[in-house]
Design a protein around this motif. Sequence first.
Motif, mmCIF file in Angstrom:
data_model
loop_
_atom_site.group_PDB
_atom_site.id
_atom_site.type_symbol
_atom_site.label_atom_id
_atom_site.label_comp_id
_atom_site.label_asym_id
_atom_site.label_seq_id
_atom_site.Cartn_x
_atom_site.Cartn_y
_atom_site.Cartn_z
ATOM 1 N N MET B 1 5.551 34.065 -11.245
ATOM 2 C CA MET B 1 4.282 33.981 -11.343
ATOM 3 C C MET B 1 3.517 33.601 -12.742
ATOM 4 N N GLY B 2 2.417 33.195 -12.612
ATOM 5 C CA GLY B 2 1.919 32.979 -13.909
ATOM 6 C C GLY B 2 2.474 31.773 -14.545
ATOM 7 N N TRP B 3 2.421 31.666 -15.978
ATOM 8 C CA TRP B 3 3.128 30.486 -16.741
ATOM 9 C C TRP B 3 4.438 30.731 -16.740
ATOM 10 N N SER B 4 5.065 29.417 -16.712
ATOM 11 C CA SER B 4 6.350 29.633 -17.019
ATOM 12 C C SER B 4 7.145 28.074 -17.397
ATOM 13 N N THR B 5 8.055 27.843 -18.062
ATOM 14 C CA THR B 5 8.476 26.688 -18.473
ATOM 15 C C THR B 5 9.804 26.165 -17.336
ATOM 16 N N VAL B 6 9.698 25.049 -16.907
ATOM 17 C CA VAL B 6 10.533 24.828 -16.050
ATOM 18 C C VAL B 6 11.169 23.056 -16.416
ATOM 19 N N ARG B 7 12.415 22.894 -15.977
ATOM 20 C CA ARG B 7 13.087 21.734 -16.472
ATOM 21 C C ARG B 7 12.397 20.458 -15.586
ATOM 22 N N ALA B 8 12.116 19.498 -16.279
ATOM 23 C CA ALA B 8 11.477 18.343 -15.549
ATOM 24 C C ALA B 8 12.511 17.770 -14.573
ATOM 25 N N PRO B 9 11.893 17.306 -13.518
ATOM 26 C CA PRO B 9 12.803 16.742 -12.489
ATOM 27 C C PRO B 9 13.656 15.475 -12.881
ATOM 28 N N LEU B 10 13.102 14.607 -14.005
ATOM 29 C CA LEU B 10 13.636 13.383 -14.383
ATOM 30 C C LEU B 10 14.221 13.818 -16.017
ATOM 31 N N SER B 11 14.936 12.963 -16.461
ATOM 32 C CA SER B 11 15.478 13.090 -17.812
ATOM 33 C C SER B 11 14.357 12.610 -18.596
ATOM 34 N N PRO B 12 14.071 13.408 -19.851
ATOM 35 C CA PRO B 12 12.881 12.896 -20.594
ATOM 36 C C PRO B 12 13.069 11.471 -21.095
ATOM 37 N N GLY B 13 12.110 10.708 -21.290
ATOM 38 C CA GLY B 13 12.229 9.415 -21.706
ATOM 39 C C GLY B 13 10.842 8.563 -21.304
ATOM 40 N N ARG B 14 10.992 7.372 -21.750
ATOM 41 C CA ARG B 14 9.957 6.514 -21.292
ATOM 42 C C ARG B 14 10.245 5.756 -19.909
ATOM 43 N N HIS B 15 9.253 5.719 -19.321
ATOM 44 C CA HIS B 15 9.048 5.013 -17.853
ATOM 45 C C HIS B 15 7.929 3.948 -17.808
ATOM 46 N N LEU B 16 8.041 2.818 -17.472
ATOM 47 C CA LEU B 16 7.184 1.719 -17.237
ATOM 48 C C LEU B 16 6.397 2.066 -15.675
ATOM 49 N N TRP B 17 5.630 2.858 -15.644
ATOM 50 C CA TRP B 17 4.974 3.247 -14.266
ATOM 51 C C TRP B 17 3.602 2.533 -14.094
ATOM 52 N N GLN B 18 3.189 2.465 -12.842
ATOM 53 C CA GLN B 18 1.669 2.058 -12.580
ATOM 54 C C GLN B 18 1.086 3.262 -12.433
ATOM 55 N N GLY B 19 -0.263 3.578 -13.043
ATOM 56 C CA GLY B 19 -0.936 4.594 -13.253
ATOM 57 C C GLY B 19 -0.752 5.505 -11.838
ATOM 58 N N ASP B 20 -0.583 4.921 -10.544
ATOM 59 C CA ASP B 20 -0.695 5.565 -9.288
ATOM 60 C C ASP B 20 0.854 6.313 -9.431
ATOM 61 N N GLU B 21 1.711 5.697 -9.778
ATOM 62 C CA GLU B 21 3.098 6.041 -9.726
ATOM 63 C C GLU B 21 3.441 7.423 -10.599
ATOM 64 N N ALA B 22 2.670 7.053 -11.830
ATOM 65 C CA ALA B 22 2.634 8.226 -12.832
ATOM 66 C C ALA B 22 1.976 9.491 -12.234
ATOM 67 N N CYS B 23 1.013 9.388 -11.400
ATOM 68 C CA CYS B 23 0.337 10.555 -10.885
ATOM 69 C C CYS B 23 1.201 11.052 -9.821
ATOM 70 N N ALA B 24 1.887 10.427 -9.075
ATOM 71 C CA ALA B 24 3.024 10.839 -8.062
ATOM 72 C C ALA B 24 3.778 11.548 -8.927
ATOM 73 N N GLU B 25 4.531 11.008 -9.905
ATOM 74 C CA GLU B 25 5.528 11.563 -10.822
ATOM 75 C C GLU B 25 5.055 12.973 -11.350
ATOM 76 N N GLY B 26 3.858 12.873 -11.768
ATOM 77 C CA GLY B 26 3.312 14.334 -12.340
ATOM 78 C C GLY B 26 3.155 15.237 -11.418
ATOM 79 N N ALA B 27 2.759 14.976 -10.125
ATOM 80 C CA ALA B 27 2.720 15.882 -8.966
ATOM 81 C C ALA B 27 4.170 16.592 -8.802
ATOM 82 N N ILE B 28 5.166 15.665 -8.783
ATOM 83 C CA ILE B 28 6.392 16.330 -8.491
ATOM 84 C C ILE B 28 6.989 17.129 -9.451
ATOM 85 N N ALA B 29 6.575 16.715 -10.828
ATOM 86 C CA ALA B 29 6.993 17.418 -12.091
ATOM 87 C C ALA B 29 6.374 18.962 -12.215
#
Lengths: 255, 387
Positions: B1-29
């Motif tokens: 509960m409250g703030w915590s740090t979690v591992r991102a679902p994707l390995s860190p790095g660069r992705h060529l995404w459309q804005g809409d796709e980046a939004c979906a990825e942000g939601a999942i993260a």
Amino acid sequence: MSRQLYGYLRTESFPTPFCSGCGHGTLMAALIRAINSLSWDMSEMLFVSGIGCAGWIPSPHYAADTLHTTHGRPIAFATGAKLFNPRLKVVVIGGDGDIASIGGNHLIHAARRNIDLTVICANNMIYGMTGGQVAATTPPGAITATTEAGNPDRAFDLCRLVEAAGATYVARSTVYHVVHLVKILKNALQHRGFAFVEVLSSCPTHYGRRNGAASPTDMLNLYKGLCVGLDSASRDSATVQGKILIGEFVRGDRA
Amino acid sequence: MGWSTVRAPLSPGRHLWQGDEACAEGAIAAGCRFYAGYPITPASEIMQWMAHRFHEMGEGIFIQMEDEIASVASVIGASWAGAKAMTATSGPGFTLMLENIGYAIMTETPCVVVDVQRAGPSTGQATRPASGDVMEARWGAHGDFEIIALSPWSAQEMFDLTVRAFNLAERFRVPVFVLADEAVGHMRENVVTPAEIQVYERERSAGLAPFGSEADDGVPPMPAFGQGERLLVTGSTHDPWGYRKVSDSAVQDRLTRRLVQKIRAHQGEIIAAEPYMADEELDVLVVAYGFTARSARHAVKLARQAGIRAGLLRLITFFPFAEEAVLRHGEKARNILIPEMNQGQVVREVQRAMAGNANRVHLYAQTNGEVICPLRILSEIKRLVET
Ligand code: SF4
């Protein structure tokens, strides 16, 4: 209602807001009887309702999780809760305006998906809470606050509608036929898949008063005279002309 | 509960995404595991990406509903069942959602609603960008309330601000809007994702009133359905335990004041605005947001090359409005220019913030369904300097 069933209720919320002679109190008790006979734990149940007198049947009276939503949308809210937590036993209760008019689209789509919900439509054939306006379920010719010369339109047969949309359990009963009603509700609750129960529930205040059934007993007698059991007449036979069939129309397996 | 740090679902790095796709990825993260939606241009890619990723991940519930009303309704239902939940749409669908968004406000239900704005009114031009829904987001639901709305200007921010939207939704128990525009939603660019994500999880403590707080600006805990709390959730005015109180004026007053105060009293945690060459005396301060802020930044650069003291204040949040930042930078500017893809929405907020100096505030309105070109903004800057 017998005291042994009080554990299912938030008794501090009594008396109910329903008019005297309203059918919704009977339905409220019948559903608790059905749940009690199944020995289900209310803390695993979620009751979702919308706006209208029938929306008050579970909220706040049932001692379970209750979600009292916007008008017409309880099935859509229930869909989200059920999908995310399939362990919840989710029951939607609403009036005919809520479930079948403004919410008609959600009703047919939930039936099509055969999502595991029990939807109980308390059909009083009128808009009760707002003062007795004509509904999509008002019989042709009936007098309402907005049809002084009689309803010019036809009424939905909700059971046929939901059956055509793909529901795997479809039944009708009334608040007069209480033993039958409890049995039907019990079967609907146990059904895996989309279960729909239409319950004719009396609104003496707005329907009965304008249509020759002003007292609560007049309304119950109306159901008594109007209803024919499905086991004693075939669905399309001439004997059911002008009558209302009650019983289980669809009792299928989960598709 | 409250703030915590979690591992991102994707390995860190660069992705060529459309804005809409980046939004979906942000939601999942951010932990979104329930998505309900209905197809609409230019937001459908968010829905498709959520469906694709949930399938790939083998977790998360996706459902395509029968309309936008049902989409946001099921999102709210899922949120009470314990989910971080989202839907995305564009103008026509956003309008349909508003009644249930009001329900989410009243029942203090965390969720994220993305509106990728297109040219309207009505069906308008479905594939063309606009910023016509800003005030609809602020005031569209009926009744009296405060909301949180964010304004991404890049694919990167479609990711970052969607994460932030979830955190704010969970923190304050409110629906949070990501108000993008078609240009940002459909633009494809590099997005850098981190190894770890800061996430906020709603407080779920049992036994406490889920709709009340001692403090006038408090955020009560929100247990989930099935937790044994026998919750009473209603869109009617309710007491701290959820009992309907439909004619008690004290309950109505206390509830609606807290719904507003829990956001207003914490606006310092929410508001974000980014100055660019705007920390000195200016001839022209441009206040811009969304895709238009990219053009505005370029225009400011060109103006500087032409010897004009121009600066930019980019709004990252629409609401609560960044009054203090606008006033602080605006006071040092002789003119304030607000370029908008509408005929004047945020400009009114800026005028309000500038109070006695509202005559310094100028609108450049472009409502032809095209993004505003930097040279248009530059010529407006020049015109203001010359007059
Ligand atoms: S108006 Fe009709 S439906 Fe509503 S409580 Fe009274 S009798 Fe029942």
